[in-house]
Design a protein around this motif. Structure first.
Motif, PDB file in Angstrom:
ATOM      1  N   ASP A  40      10.582  33.373 -21.783  1.00  0.00           N
ATOM      2  CA  ASP A  40      11.018  33.503 -23.172  1.00  0.00           C
ATOM      3  C   ASP A  40      11.919  32.316 -23.489  1.00  0.00           C
ATOM      4  OD1 ASP A  40      13.488  33.996 -21.978  1.00  0.00           O
ATOM      5  OD2 ASP A  40      13.356  36.149 -22.252  1.00  0.00           O
ATOM      6  N   GLY A  41      12.710  32.400 -24.526  1.00  0.00           N
ATOM      7  CA  GLY A  41      13.539  31.291 -24.962  1.00  0.00           C
ATOM      8  C   GLY A  41      14.578  30.836 -23.965  1.00  0.00           C
ATOM      9  N   SER A  42      14.884  31.655 -22.949  1.00  0.00           N
ATOM     10  CA  SER A  42      15.886  31.256 -21.960  1.00  0.00           C
ATOM     11  C   SER A  42      15.333  30.259 -20.943  1.00  0.00           C
ATOM     12  CB  SER A  42      16.450  32.489 -21.245  1.00  0.00           C
ATOM     13  OG  SER A  42      15.426  33.142 -20.518  1.00  0.00           O
ATOM     14  N   VAL A  43      14.030  30.113 -20.878  1.00  0.00           N
ATOM     15  CA  VAL A  43      13.385  29.097 -20.042  1.00  0.00           C
ATOM     16  C   VAL A  43      12.768  28.090 -21.013  1.00  0.00           C
ATOM     17  CG1 VAL A  43      11.628  28.623 -18.297  1.00  0.00           C
ATOM     18  CG2 VAL A  43      12.933  30.755 -18.192  1.00  0.00           C
ATOM     19  N   VAL A  91      12.250  23.226  -7.494  1.00  0.00           N
ATOM     20  CA  VAL A  91      12.791  22.421  -8.576  1.00  0.00           C
ATOM     21  C   VAL A  91      14.309  22.532  -8.597  1.00  0.00           C
ATOM     22  CG1 VAL A  91      10.755  22.600 -10.068  1.00  0.00           C
ATOM     23  CG2 VAL A  91      12.552  24.313 -10.242  1.00  0.00           C
ATOM     24  N   ARG A  92      14.913  21.588  -9.311  1.00  0.00           N
ATOM     25  CA  ARG A  92      16.356  21.617  -9.536  1.00  0.00           C
ATOM     26  C   ARG A  92      16.571  21.425 -11.027  1.00  0.00           C
ATOM     27  NH1 ARG A  92      20.083  17.997 -10.414  1.00  0.00           N
ATOM     28  NH2 ARG A  92      18.702  16.253  -9.986  1.00  0.00           N
ATOM     29  N   GLY A  93      17.410  22.297 -11.605  1.00  0.00           N
ATOM     30  CA  GLY A  93      17.765  22.151 -13.014  1.00  0.00           C
ATOM     31  C   GLY A  93      18.630  20.914 -13.180  1.00  0.00           C
ATOM     32  N   LYS A  94      18.230  19.995 -14.033  1.00  0.00           N
ATOM     33  CA  LYS A  94      18.976  18.743 -14.188  1.00  0.00           C
ATOM     34  C   LYS A  94      20.379  18.974 -14.747  1.00  0.00           C
ATOM     35  CE  LYS A  94      15.178  15.473 -14.446  1.00  0.00           C
ATOM     36  NZ  LYS A  94      14.519  14.423 -15.229  1.00  0.00           N
ATOM     37  N   GLN A  95      20.549  19.953 -15.616  1.00  0.00           N
ATOM     38  CA  GLN A  95      21.857  20.203 -16.214  1.00  0.00           C
ATOM     39  C   GLN A  95      22.794  20.933 -15.249  1.00  0.00           C
ATOM     40  OE1 GLN A  95      21.778  22.450 -19.852  1.00  0.00           O
ATOM     41  NE2 GLN A  95      23.982  22.353 -20.113  1.00  0.00           N
ATOM     42  N   THR A  96      22.261  21.837 -14.448  1.00  0.00           N
ATOM     43  CA  THR A  96      23.113  22.682 -13.600  1.00  0.00           C
ATOM     44  C   THR A  96      23.159  22.233 -12.150  1.00  0.00           C
ATOM     45  OG1 THR A  96      21.311  24.180 -13.020  1.00  0.00           O
ATOM     46  CG2 THR A  96      22.595  24.699 -15.029  1.00  0.00           C
ATOM     47  N   GLY A  97      22.144  21.530 -11.702  1.00  0.00           N
ATOM     48  CA  GLY A  97      22.049  21.166 -10.291  1.00  0.00           C
ATOM     49  C   GLY A  97      21.566  22.312  -9.414  1.00  0.00           C
ATOM     50  N   ARG A  98      21.293  23.472 -10.007  1.00  0.00           N
ATOM     51  CA  ARG A  98      20.821  24.635  -9.226  1.00  0.00           C
ATOM     52  C   ARG A  98      19.335  24.505  -8.917  1.00  0.00           C
ATOM     53  NH1 ARG A  98      23.719  27.746 -13.160  1.00  0.00           N
ATOM     54  NH2 ARG A  98      25.807  28.115 -12.378  1.00  0.00           N
ATOM     55  N   ARG A  99      18.983  25.025  -7.759  1.00  0.00           N
ATOM     56  CA  ARG A  99      17.598  24.956  -7.297  1.00  0.00           C
ATOM     57  C   ARG A  99      16.879  26.283  -7.537  1.00  0.00           C
ATOM     58  NH1 ARG A  99      20.250  21.279  -4.195  1.00  0.00           N
ATOM     59  NH2 ARG A  99      19.064  19.396  -3.702  1.00  0.00           N
ATOM     60  N   ALA A 100      15.569  26.164  -7.680  1.00  0.00           N
ATOM     61  CA  ALA A 100      14.692  27.332  -7.787  1.00  0.00           C
ATOM     62  C   ALA A 100      13.433  27.040  -7.000  1.00  0.00           C
ATOM     63  CB  ALA A 100      14.343  27.611  -9.244  1.00  0.00           C
ATOM     64  N   VAL A 126      13.769  33.283 -11.385  1.00  0.00           N
ATOM     65  CA  VAL A 126      14.420  32.251 -10.566  1.00  0.00           C
ATOM     66  C   VAL A 126      14.612  30.972 -11.367  1.00  0.00           C
ATOM     67  CG1 VAL A 126      13.625  33.202  -8.346  1.00  0.00           C
ATOM     68  CG2 VAL A 126      12.306  31.385  -9.440  1.00  0.00           C
ATOM     69  N   LEU A 127      13.699  30.688 -12.283  1.00  0.00           N
ATOM     70  CA  LEU A 127      13.868  29.518 -13.148  1.00  0.00           C
ATOM     71  C   LEU A 127      15.069  29.718 -14.073  1.00  0.00           C
ATOM     72  CD1 LEU A 127      10.139  28.799 -14.119  1.00  0.00           C
ATOM     73  CD2 LEU A 127      11.515  27.694 -12.334  1.00  0.00           C
ATOM     74  N   TRP A 128      15.180  30.894 -14.646  1.00  0.00           N
ATOM     75  CA  TRP A 128      16.297  31.190 -15.531  1.00  0.00           C
ATOM     76  C   TRP A 128      17.626  31.033 -14.783  1.00  0.00           C
ATOM     77  CZ3 TRP A 128      20.098  34.986 -15.421  1.00  0.00           C
ATOM     78  CH2 TRP A 128      20.908  35.036 -16.558  1.00  0.00           C
ATOM     79  N   HIS A 129      17.713  31.558 -13.553  1.00  0.00           N
ATOM     80  CA  HIS A 129      18.941  31.441 -12.762  1.00  0.00           C
ATOM     81  C   HIS A 129      19.300  29.969 -12.516  1.00  0.00           C
ATOM     82  CE1 HIS A 129      20.088  35.555 -12.012  1.00  0.00           C
ATOM     83  NE2 HIS A 129      18.847  35.844 -11.701  1.00  0.00           N
ATOM     84  N   ALA A 130      18.308  29.141 -12.321  1.00  0.00           N
ATOM     85  CA  ALA A 130      18.572  27.718 -12.085  1.00  0.00           C
ATOM     86  C   ALA A 130      19.066  27.013 -13.346  1.00  0.00           C
ATOM     87  CB  ALA A 130      17.323  27.025 -11.556  1.00  0.00           C
TER      88      ALA A 130
END
Length: 137
Positions: A40-43, A91-100, A126-130
């Motif tokens: 949804d909009g959170s990803v 993957v790693r979220g570029k803004q957060t640095g968190r991995r999924a 897991v994508l949302w958490h990242a």
């Protein structure tokens, strides 16, 4: 086209993506492609897009949001005009640095040698958490 030829088109699309050659990947798509990714909009990459220009924008968003540490399609199954790719990515979220990390399935549908429909199935939680930027994440 034969199922094996369709697999080759999908494999080339993944190779193009891995090289960052989105322009080449887009040449395999029908002008009216329907491209659907889960969530949804959170990803930020979630949703259904229609047409090559919208898919190009999707890949721009992917590039802005994610850094892929691994992305290797492992198995392809084809029947008629449908190809199913099965694999895993990290993957790693570029803004957060968190991995999924998640397994995924991507379904490609073809007509006259062009991709007309694409649908991804993956673990959006897991994508949302990242991507989550609040302290609760």
């Amino acid at each position: 086209m034969t199922p094996q030829e369709n697999i080759q088109v999908a494999q080339k699309g993944y190779a193009d993506f891995s090289r960052g050659d989105i322009a080449s990947l887009l040449t395999s798509l029908d002008e009216n492609i329907q491209w659907t990714t889960p969530g949804d909009g959170s990803v930020f990459t979630a949703g259904t897009r229609q047409g090559k220009a919208a898919v190009a924008e999707f890949f721009q968003t992917v590039n802005q949001v994610w850094e892929f540490e691994s992305f290797e399609p492992r198995e392809f199954v084809a029947q008629g005009d449908t190809v199913v790719a099965i694999s895993h990515y990290d993957v790693r979220g570029k803004q957060t640095g968190r991995r999924a990390s998640s397994d995924w399935v991507m379904v490609w549908k073809f007509r006259d040698g062009k991709v007309t429909h694409f649908q991804e199935y993956t673990d959006t939680l897991v994508l949302w958490h990242a991507l989550e930027t609040t302290a609760a994440a």
